[in-house]
Enzyme design. Structure first.
Site, PDB file in Angstrom:
ATOM      1  N   CYS A  34       0.833  -1.206   0.000  1.00  0.00           N
ATOM      2  CA  CYS A  34       0.000   0.000   0.000  1.00  0.00           C
ATOM      3  C   CYS A  34       0.871   1.260   0.000  1.00  0.00           C
ATOM      4  O   CYS A  34       1.564   1.539   0.974  1.00  0.00           O
ATOM      5  CB  CYS A  34      -0.904  -0.058   1.239  1.00  0.00           C
ATOM      6  SG  CYS A  34      -1.671   1.494   1.688  1.00  0.00           S
ATOM      7  N   CYS A  37       0.205   3.847   2.701  1.00  0.00           N
ATOM      8  CA  CYS A  37       0.638   3.294   3.995  1.00  0.00           C
ATOM      9  C   CYS A  37       2.130   3.567   4.204  1.00  0.00           C
ATOM     10  O   CYS A  37       2.568   3.851   5.327  1.00  0.00           O
ATOM     11  CB  CYS A  37       0.406   1.790   4.051  1.00  0.00           C
ATOM     12  SG  CYS A  37      -1.324   1.302   3.925  1.00  0.00           S
TER      13      CYS A  37
END
Length: 109
Positions: A34, A37
């Site tokens: 991600c 993230c």
């Protein structure tokens, strides 16, 4: 990561570290793949140092801990949950700035 006080959370320690915590807890739900993230990770590391002894900062890898992610209905990542006295009190979905997270933690102290 060497100075990090981030707690790696999983099935074995989530209840002890988060639900039974005597201080507020920030929990970052994330995954390796991600992109947003990855932007939040260094912020989480800094917060773990900034709030050492005052609040706990933890992270849950959703790929390795699907049960926790499902229990808290984490549908997209990054999602950051804030716990106080064992209860989820705030949820931030998507990457936010360090001041955003700092303000929320301070409001719980």
């Amino acid at each position: 990561m060497s100075n990090s006080n981030v707690i790696i959370l999983d099935e074995s320690n989530f209840e002890d570290e988060v639900i039974n915590s005597s201080v507020p807890v920030l929990v970052d739900f994330w995954a390796e793949w991600c992109g947003p993230c990855q932007m939040v990770l260094p912020i989480v590391d800094e917060l773990s140092t900034d709030f050492k002894g005052k609040a706990k900062i933890g992270k849950v890898n959703v790929d390795e801990n699907r049960t926790i992610a499902m229990k808290y209905r984490v549908m997209s990542i990054p999602t950051v949950l804030f716990f106080n006295n064992g209860e989820e009190v705030r949820r931030e979905v998507g990457a936010k700035t360090k001041p955003d997270y700092t303000t929320i933690i301070n409001s719980l102290l």
